[in-house]
Design a protein around this motif. Sequence first.
Motif, mmCIF file in Angstrom:
data_model
loop_
_atom_site.group_PDB
_atom_site.id
_atom_site.type_symbol
_atom_site.label_atom_id
_atom_site.label_comp_id
_atom_site.label_asym_id
_atom_site.label_seq_id
_atom_site.Cartn_x
_atom_site.Cartn_y
_atom_site.Cartn_z
ATOM 1 N N TYR A 56 72.543 18.371 -44.934
ATOM 2 C CA TYR A 56 73.269 17.476 -44.047
ATOM 3 C C TYR A 56 74.168 16.583 -44.876
ATOM 4 O O TYR A 56 73.822 16.184 -45.979
ATOM 5 N N GLN A 57 75.348 16.225 -44.327
ATOM 6 C CA GLN A 57 76.262 15.359 -45.043
ATOM 7 C C GLN A 57 77.109 14.554 -44.070
ATOM 8 O O GLN A 57 77.413 15.010 -42.970
ATOM 9 N N VAL A 68 71.838 14.668 -47.535
ATOM 10 C CA VAL A 68 70.402 14.886 -47.664
ATOM 11 C C VAL A 68 70.250 16.223 -48.376
ATOM 12 O O VAL A 68 70.659 17.263 -47.859
ATOM 13 N N ASN A 69 69.701 16.160 -49.583
ATOM 14 C CA ASN A 69 69.551 17.357 -50.411
ATOM 15 C C ASN A 69 68.084 17.677 -50.622
ATOM 16 O O ASN A 69 67.228 16.806 -50.578
ATOM 17 N N ASP A 70 67.826 18.935 -50.885
ATOM 18 C CA ASP A 70 66.489 19.379 -51.254
ATOM 19 C C ASP A 70 66.524 19.678 -52.739
ATOM 20 O O ASP A 70 67.206 20.599 -53.176
ATOM 21 N N ILE A 77 67.984 11.443 -50.402
ATOM 22 C CA ILE A 77 69.170 10.926 -49.737
ATOM 23 C C ILE A 77 70.116 10.521 -50.860
ATOM 24 O O ILE A 77 69.824 9.622 -51.646
ATOM 25 N N ASP A 78 71.247 11.182 -50.942
ATOM 26 C CA ASP A 78 72.188 11.033 -52.047
ATOM 27 C C ASP A 78 73.432 10.320 -51.541
ATOM 28 O O ASP A 78 74.135 10.841 -50.667
ATOM 29 N N ILE A 79 73.715 9.133 -52.055
ATOM 30 C CA ILE A 79 74.920 8.370 -51.725
ATOM 31 C C ILE A 79 75.777 8.390 -52.980
ATOM 32 O O ILE A 79 75.397 7.843 -54.011
ATOM 33 N N ARG A 80 76.943 9.036 -52.898
ATOM 34 C CA ARG A 80 77.673 9.337 -54.126
ATOM 35 C C ARG A 80 79.176 9.406 -53.866
ATOM 36 O O ARG A 80 79.621 9.703 -52.772
#
Length: 121
Positions: A56-57, A68-70, A77-80
């Motif tokens: 999801y992005q 949201v990465n696995d 949860i990756d904020i970048r």
Amino acid sequence: MPAGKRKFANKKSGKFRRSKAKPKKNKSTSNSDSGPQDRAPPPKKEDAVDDKINNYQWSLENQRQVRVNDFLGKKLIDIRIYYEKNGELLPGRVGISLSVTQWKKLLEYRDEINAAVQDEL
């Protein structure tokens, strides 16, 4: 001391150096130079790309995204900040990855954070 043995000594301290033990090599009974034949080929990089497609992005602004990465079987949860290279959007070094526990803790502070930035909202 004979001059021939002196060449192994440290000139400053006059002490002899000890040689380091070298690990023994495994002797192979095979006459082949090609290496082990039972080695599996390396995994294809395409498999990793397929996993990213299912994530999801959401875009925030400019090139900032939340995804949201696995990773290694754990959700992050990756904020970048992302950058574009050869037409492909790639993750940059600037950002943070939060575990699900950290994300839930951040959401607990949602009202307090909103109150702190009330003038900007």
